[in-house]
Motif scaffolding. Structure first.
Motif, PDB file in Angstrom:
ATOM      1  N   LEU A  46      -0.646 -20.008  -1.763  1.00 14.40           N
ATOM      2  CA  LEU A  46      -1.186 -20.806  -0.671  1.00 14.40           C
ATOM      3  C   LEU A  46      -2.166 -20.005   0.182  1.00 14.40           C
ATOM      4  CD1 LEU A  46       2.026 -22.746   0.397  1.00 14.40           C
ATOM      5  CD2 LEU A  46       0.278 -23.381  -1.294  1.00 14.40           C
ATOM      6  N   GLN A  47      -3.285 -19.633  -0.443  1.00 11.55           N
ATOM      7  CA  GLN A  47      -4.391 -19.015   0.288  1.00 11.55           C
ATOM      8  C   GLN A  47      -5.275 -20.144   0.800  1.00 11.55           C
ATOM      9  OE1 GLN A  47      -4.363 -15.417   0.601  1.00 11.55           O
ATOM     10  NE2 GLN A  47      -2.354 -16.166  -0.032  1.00 11.55           N
ATOM     11  N   LEU A  48      -4.781 -20.839   1.808  1.00  8.86           N
ATOM     12  CA  LEU A  48      -5.319 -22.135   2.186  1.00  8.86           C
ATOM     13  C   LEU A  48      -6.424 -22.063   3.224  1.00  8.86           C
ATOM     14  CD1 LEU A  48      -1.886 -23.972   2.612  1.00  8.86           C
ATOM     15  CD2 LEU A  48      -3.399 -24.075   0.612  1.00  8.86           C
ATOM     16  N   HIS A  65       8.983 -22.750  -0.707  1.00 12.57           N
ATOM     17  CA  HIS A  65       9.737 -21.751  -1.466  1.00 12.57           C
ATOM     18  C   HIS A  65       8.742 -20.902  -2.250  1.00 12.57           C
ATOM     19  CE1 HIS A  65      13.411 -24.201  -0.798  1.00 12.57           C
ATOM     20  NE2 HIS A  65      12.545 -25.206  -0.884  1.00 12.57           N
ATOM     21  N   ASP A  66       8.664 -19.629  -1.934  1.00 14.73           N
ATOM     22  CA  ASP A  66       7.715 -18.706  -2.562  1.00 14.73           C
ATOM     23  C   ASP A  66       8.446 -17.918  -3.642  1.00 14.73           C
ATOM     24  OD1 ASP A  66       5.795 -16.782  -3.179  1.00 14.73           O
ATOM     25  OD2 ASP A  66       5.127 -16.606  -1.097  1.00 14.73           O
ATOM     26  N   ARG A  68       7.150 -15.710  -5.696  1.00 16.99           N
ATOM     27  CA  ARG A  68       6.450 -14.486  -6.058  1.00 16.99           C
ATOM     28  C   ARG A  68       7.281 -13.243  -5.728  1.00 16.99           C
ATOM     29  NH1 ARG A  68       1.068 -14.879  -2.800  1.00 16.99           N
ATOM     30  NH2 ARG A  68       2.595 -15.519  -1.211  1.00 16.99           N
ATOM     31  N   SER A  69       6.870 -12.122  -6.330  1.00 15.01           N
ATOM     32  CA  SER A  69       7.499 -10.837  -6.023  1.00 15.01           C
ATOM     33  C   SER A  69       7.069 -10.370  -4.637  1.00 15.01           C
ATOM     34  CB  SER A  69       7.098  -9.794  -7.059  1.00 15.01           C
ATOM     35  OG  SER A  69       5.706  -9.498  -6.940  1.00 15.01           O
ATOM     36  N   ALA A  70       7.812  -9.414  -4.086  1.00 12.22           N
ATOM     37  CA  ALA A  70       7.459  -8.880  -2.769  1.00 12.22           C
ATOM     38  C   ALA A  70       6.041  -8.301  -2.730  1.00 12.22           C
ATOM     39  CB  ALA A  70       8.490  -7.842  -2.339  1.00 12.22           C
ATOM     40  N   PRO A  71       5.611  -7.520  -3.738  1.00 15.44           N
ATOM     41  CA  PRO A  71       4.229  -7.026  -3.700  1.00 15.44           C
ATOM     42  C   PRO A  71       3.188  -8.139  -3.734  1.00 15.44           C
ATOM     43  CG  PRO A  71       5.547  -5.699  -5.208  1.00 15.44           C
ATOM     44  CD  PRO A  71       6.387  -6.874  -4.834  1.00 15.44           C
ATOM     45  N   GLU A  72       3.459  -9.214  -4.488  1.00 11.64           N
ATOM     46  CA  GLU A  72       2.528 -10.344  -4.516  1.00 11.64           C
ATOM     47  C   GLU A  72       2.434 -10.997  -3.141  1.00 11.64           C
ATOM     48  OE1 GLU A  72       2.706 -12.679  -8.618  1.00 11.64           O
ATOM     49  OE2 GLU A  72       4.703 -12.085  -7.962  1.00 11.64           O
ATOM     50  N   VAL A  73       3.580 -11.163  -2.503  1.00 14.97           N
ATOM     51  CA  VAL A  73       3.605 -11.773  -1.174  1.00 14.97           C
ATOM     52  C   VAL A  73       2.865 -10.900  -0.175  1.00 14.97           C
ATOM     53  CG1 VAL A  73       5.095 -12.452   0.745  1.00 14.97           C
ATOM     54  CG2 VAL A  73       5.753 -13.017  -1.611  1.00 14.97           C
ATOM     55  N   GLU A  74       3.099  -9.597  -0.255  1.00 16.94           N
ATOM     56  CA  GLU A  74       2.451  -8.672   0.681  1.00 16.94           C
ATOM     57  C   GLU A  74       0.939  -8.663   0.498  1.00 16.94           C
ATOM     58  OE1 GLU A  74       2.636  -3.931   1.962  1.00 16.94           O
ATOM     59  OE2 GLU A  74       4.024  -4.725   0.473  1.00 16.94           O
ATOM     60  N   HIS A  76      -0.971 -11.110  -0.758  1.00 17.21           N
ATOM     61  CA  HIS A  76      -1.585 -12.406  -0.440  1.00 17.21           C
ATOM     62  C   HIS A  76      -0.569 -13.305   0.253  1.00 17.21           C
ATOM     63  CE1 HIS A  76      -5.149 -11.478  -2.827  1.00 17.21           C
ATOM     64  NE2 HIS A  76      -4.347 -11.066  -3.792  1.00 17.21           N
ATOM     65  N   PRO A  77      -0.241 -13.022   1.507  1.00 17.75           N
ATOM     66  CA  PRO A  77       0.753 -13.853   2.197  1.00 17.75           C
ATOM     67  C   PRO A  77       0.291 -15.301   2.325  1.00 17.75           C
ATOM     68  CG  PRO A  77      -0.374 -12.384   3.733  1.00 17.75           C
ATOM     69  CD  PRO A  77      -0.770 -11.948   2.361  1.00 17.75           C
ATOM     70  N   ASP A  78       1.259 -16.211   2.248  1.00 17.88           N
ATOM     71  CA  ASP A  78       0.936 -17.623   2.396  1.00 17.88           C
ATOM     72  C   ASP A  78       0.371 -17.910   3.779  1.00 17.88           C
ATOM     73  OD1 ASP A  78       1.772 -18.330  -0.130  1.00 17.88           O
ATOM     74  OD2 ASP A  78       3.688 -19.176   0.518  1.00 17.88           O
ATOM     75  N   VAL A  79      -0.578 -18.819   3.819  1.00 14.57           N
ATOM     76  CA  VAL A  79      -1.052 -19.341   5.095  1.00 14.57           C
ATOM     77  C   VAL A  79       0.032 -20.254   5.664  1.00 14.57           C
ATOM     78  CG1 VAL A  79      -2.741 -20.905   6.147  1.00 14.57           C
ATOM     79  CG2 VAL A  79      -3.491 -19.152   4.520  1.00 14.57           C
ATOM     80  N   GLU A  80       0.252 -20.163   6.940  1.00 13.64           N
ATOM     81  CA  GLU A  80       1.295 -20.985   7.575  1.00 13.64           C
ATOM     82  C   GLU A  80       0.923 -22.458   7.518  1.00 13.64           C
ATOM     83  OE1 GLU A  80       3.532 -21.434  11.909  1.00 13.64           O
ATOM     84  OE2 GLU A  80       2.311 -19.652  11.460  1.00 13.64           O
TER      85      GLU A  80
END
Length: 255
Positions: A46-48, A65-66, A68-74, A76-80
């Protein structure tokens, strides 16, 4: 729950976003009913844009519900998304160690089949899918779940929901393969990066990791059959889901 649009909502910044139920009246089930739309959504990361985030908020999504792995989340964190609670339910995707230096397309396809088998056989993956499906059954909908490309980890979750709803396997496969159609722009972007950094000759080698193929999903189903005998037994024995959870999911899924 909100009224879902009758056709596919397209997001410019998340091109694999779609309703698990499909479009129109929703996917048909074996008993003549339809999967209810506006309950469960799936997506890539969600790079929105602001506009797309507002579109998701307008759908009334309660939980994201994300997978992804922790490195993926870090990275490219989801847009709120306004009104939605973010939840991390990690499922291992394509291991970078397995795709680094792939020699040919056959090796890439083998890696992808192994990834799908791991969705079924990895204890960690089973625990995460059990958590996801339990949350989908117990928390107030609508829900959205996603990974990075929205095709593998997310694709298996969506297939399981459609299995629970009673959708036939051919329809599930067609829905799974829709990723190749709707997310072609994202795929081309990443293949261009492969060409830039690894060379144009590597594009064909890496392309199998950026698409979905019937053989990938079939590898997961084959593992289910070999280990549990049926999807129902996998859900109950492999994921530990009880009648209450499965019945509630079916009630939410089928109109």
């Amino acid at each position: 729950m909100t009224d879902a649009p009758s056709e596919l909502l397209r997001l410019a910044s998340a091109d694999n976003f779609r309703d698990v139920a499909g479009t129109g009246a929703g996917h048909p089930t074996r008993d003549g009913r339809r999967v209810r739309r506006g309950v469960f959504y799936r997506s890539n990361e969600l790079q929105l844009t602001h506009e797309d985030a507002r579109s998701l908020a307008a759908l009334g999504i309660r939980v994201i519900h994300d997978l992804r792995s922790a490195p993926e989340v870090e990275a490219h964190p989801d847009v709120e998304v306004a009104g939605a609670t973010w939840r991390h339910v990690e499922v291992s995707g394509i291991p970078m160690a397995m795709v680094d230096g792939l020699p040919d397309t056959a090796a890439a396809e083998r890696v992808m089949r192994e990834v799908y088998v791991a969705f079924v056989r990895s204890p960690e993956a089973r625990a995460s899918y059990a958590t996801l499906l339990t949350d989908l059954a117990t928390e107030e909908p609508p829900h959205l779940f996603h990974c990075t490309a929205g095709k593998d980890r997310t694709g298996w979750a969506a297939a399981l929901l459609l299995e629970i709803a009673g959708v036939d396997r051919d329809t599930i496969l067609a829905d799974y393969l829709l990723t190749n159609e709707v997310s072609s722009a994202t795929r081309e972007k990443y293949l261009a990066l492969v060409a830039e950094h690894l060379g144009p000759d590597k594009v064909a080698v890496y392309e199998p990791t950026m698409v979905v193929e019937p053989a990938y999903l079939e590898a997961a189903y084959d593992a289910v059959g070999a280990d549990y005998g049926s999807v129902e037994a996998y859900l109950r024995e492999g994921l530990g889901l009880g009648d209450d959870t499965l019945d509630e999911l079916r009630a939410r899924l089928v109109g």
